[in-house]
Motif scaffolding. Sequence first.
Motif, PDB file in Angstrom:
ATOM      1  N   LYS A  46       0.832  -1.204   0.000  1.00 51.57           N
ATOM      2  CA  LYS A  46       0.000   0.000   0.000  1.00 51.57           C
ATOM      3  C   LYS A  46       0.869   1.259   0.000  1.00 51.57           C
ATOM      4  O   LYS A  46       0.630   2.182  -0.782  1.00 51.57           O
ATOM      5  CB  LYS A  46      -0.919  -0.017   1.230  1.00 51.57           C
TER       6      LYS A  46
ATOM      7  N   ARG B 171      -3.005   3.189   8.498  1.00 50.65           N
ATOM      8  CA  ARG B 171      -3.362   2.058   7.639  1.00 50.65           C
ATOM      9  C   ARG B 171      -2.250   1.031   7.582  1.00 50.65           C
ATOM     10  O   ARG B 171      -1.113   1.380   7.269  1.00 50.65           O
ATOM     11  CB  ARG B 171      -3.648   2.569   6.226  1.00 50.65           C
TER      12      ARG B 171
ATOM     13  N   GLU C 121      -9.058   2.534  -4.853  1.00 47.50           N
ATOM     14  CA  GLU C 121     -10.005   3.057  -3.874  1.00 47.50           C
ATOM     15  C   GLU C 121      -9.900   4.585  -3.914  1.00 47.50           C
ATOM     16  O   GLU C 121      -8.809   5.120  -3.938  1.00 47.50           O
ATOM     17  CB  GLU C 121      -9.659   2.533  -2.472  1.00 47.50           C
TER      18      GLU C 121
ATOM     19  N   GLN D 120      -5.851   4.477  -2.774  1.00 45.66           N
ATOM     20  CA  GLN D 120      -5.123   3.208  -2.881  1.00 45.66           C
ATOM     21  C   GLN D 120      -5.164   2.717  -4.310  1.00 45.66           C
ATOM     22  O   GLN D 120      -6.153   2.920  -5.014  1.00 45.66           O
ATOM     23  CB  GLN D 120      -5.770   2.149  -1.978  1.00 45.66           C
TER      24      GLN D 120
HETATM   25 MG    MG Z   1      -7.913  -0.437   0.957  1.00 46.68          MG
END
Ligand code: MG
Length: 876
Positions: A22, A91, A312, A324
């Motif tokens: 990520k 995150r 996203e 993302q």
């Molecule tokens: Mg995500």
Amino acid sequence: MASYVWDFTHGTKDQKDLLGGKGANLAEMTRLGLPVPPGFTVTTEACRAFLADGREPDGLEEEIDEHLCALEARIGRRLGDVADPLLLSVRSGAKFSMPGMMETVLDIGLNDQTVVGLATQSGDERFAADSYRRLLQMFGTTVLGIDGAAFSDRMDAAADLDADRLREVVADFKAIIRERTGSEFPQDPREQLRQAIRAVFASWNTPRAVLYRRHERIPEDLGTAVNVQVMVFGNRGPTSGSGVCFTRDPATGEPGVYGDYLQNAQGEDVVAGIRNTVSLADLADLDRASYDELLLAMSVLEHHYADMCDIEFTIEDGTLWMLQTRVGKRTPAAAVQIAADLVAEEQIDPDEALRRVTGTQLAALMFPQFAPDLTRRAVATGLNASPGAAVGRVVLDSATAVEWAERGEAVILVRKETTPEDLAGMMAARGILTARGGKTSHAAVVARGMGRTCVCGAESVTIDLPGRRLRLADGSEVAEGDVISIDGTTGEVFLGEVPVSEPALVRRLEGEVVDDRLADAALGLLDRADLVRRLEVRANADTPDDARRARRLGAGGIGLCRTEHMFLGERRGLVERLIVAEDDAEREIALARLEPLQRQDFAEILEAMDGLPVTIRLIDPPLHEFLPDLTDLAVRVALEDERHEEDEHDHELLAAVRRLHEQNPMLGLRGVRLGIVVPGLFDMQATAIAEATADRIEAGGDPRPEVMVPLVASAGELALVRTQLEQAVAAVATRRGLDLAIPIGTMIELPRAAVTADRIAGVADFFSFGTNDLTQTTWGFSRDDVEAEFFTAYRDRGILPVSPFESIDVDGVGSLVQQAVRLGRGVRPDLHLGVCGEHGGDPDSIHFFDRIGLDYVSCSPYRVPVARWEAARARL
Ligand code: MG
Ligand code: ADP
Ligand code: MG
């Protein structure tokens, strides 16, 4: 200086090891100039240090403070500022995406004071209270470990709460935290941040995450990164919202954008399915400018990654933010279609396409499938032993299966478990269902080998053989002859007929003309694979039908033609006579009657494989497998005697069965030992092969048989039978006036054979590694029994992450194979080498066999395209 914290403006997509997937992709999007809320990534290295020492490594806190300061300066808002607070998301993000890892915590920075500031600043009291409520809930569950139900029970009725009601929820949530943890929710935003980061680190070692990594063979020691990012708000009214989208259809691979959008929502709501989403196309009507901007970003990303991306995003009050992206997960069909399309679009070259699509994905396209239907209910579930979809009438024994199949019925053979005696029935059936046995049980292994659909170990099914019916868990019954449908991909069993479709790819491979984009895509890449690969691919095929099919599916010959099935069925009587024969004369009569039958079998197979090698294995299993069961027979004889109906043949048979009974048949009188102990048996087979070869030559064919001797442990054994075999062939050659050169080789399937391969090579023209038996004998456990008992325990404890019968055990069995290759080629540099165990069709194993220089792999016919594919990937 090495640092623990990286700003999004510094990383790249290639730093997944350090920044996690990520984080690396957020950095990449930032570098591409896409609108990403600013932030920074705490590295996996920091996580590893934390997990090793149980505390933040020296300097980490200071680095986070520095980056936080810089972020505050850039945004013009401060964390904890009562008038206009900066809010953050925390995150998790490991190198590989891992469900079971800690979830995200949004809205960090809110407390009893800043929530007031947020309300004033945004002019929206409801929004502020809702954000605080979300923070308490996420922090409470993921950081403090409180059961999510404690919060969601309270929220159920709260979907459309106004600001006052939300403030009550906030008070309740704070009370829940106080009650459950004995402390107040931390009001200090920097403390919230510290605890959230720590929780992400620690989530690496939750049991769920550990289990998932074992299952997916992800290394234990990678650690996760943590992304700290400025919040943007999709829950700020109708001009805001959140969504997910794909640059191509992840189900079919077809070009075009796909996605879901939810107005006035944060991202978690989209996935949670709390409210109904609208399709991405509808966003165009809601907010054209954002939609256009999103489409542009999608196109930038897809071209940049040269692959289908999943994304996203959030829209805050008409402004698009990218949260993302990653190369998107997809179905096997989509994987093949997208790879081929990207080649056609010149975004990638064909070799890259092969690198991206695994043989397992290709294999998934080849199984018959049931049409999807959410309302369908399984009446029983077993193990998904051999994929595919099969529909047919229930039959309860092999003979009935054969009989009904011959009159054109589709049948499903249902047995408690199967034995070699069921082979004919298994071949005749569309699918096999067993009540007992694991994924390496006889039924499962044989079914996979034949490409038959199989569900095994459906324990809730009881078989009432005398009553010719099945009983299901709910007490209902299925009579023999009733139609059922079994799904070998999911392990489900259904009553009645579920519609099935044969994939176009298989029909095309089988030579049918079918117009299908996906089949075009797969076959185009398969052609490329044939150019790239070094390994030959042969098939394991025992019948002319299988041989022909294997050839259509691209096999370059037969690597294993078993001969034992040629002793079953109506020929069993002859085999029994051979075994109970009291003298040479009786034995010779039985052999003489078997020989022409075998000869016909061989001739048809050699014809089907004209011009290609056919490796014929002499009879391997212990003879008692061809005789009746000891107990059954003993009972029969006793009954006959009681009724004074004594049957001499049965008495002889019983004596033979007793004589041949062994404690460990797998380690008993079988393979080459039979050839040495039972006079005339191997000679008869060699004669049949030689005669069939002569027949084919005279018919103008180009037969290329090879004779393979099983279960050899020493050069002496092979030398002995080799002389016999050569004499038998020479006799036929003289009789027929032909020059018959038939190579004679051996299986290497015992550790002793592997370590004395140099001597064996002196009397063998080729080796074929029988990795099934070699695995059993090297590990010292039997394939039929491991599954039930200790195997599960071994897998759960990580001793054996994957069954050594599925994927070759490189360190043990593989090392023996390698040693045999070296020893054998040392004596005979041109020694031809292949493998014919189940491993011949397993992707990882194929890569290993390519690496150690084997000449070919042999696998079941339906596996041939997969092996061609993986043999190419092994070279890339
Ligand atoms: Mg995500
Ligand atoms: P996952 O790994 O489960 O996808 P994410 O870290 O992507 O978790 O977070 C889940 C969701 O939280 C995202 O899809 C997004 O909608 C929301 N989210 C994460 N970070 C932010 C942010 N900075 N601003 C707004 N929403 C965010
Ligand atoms: Mg998650």
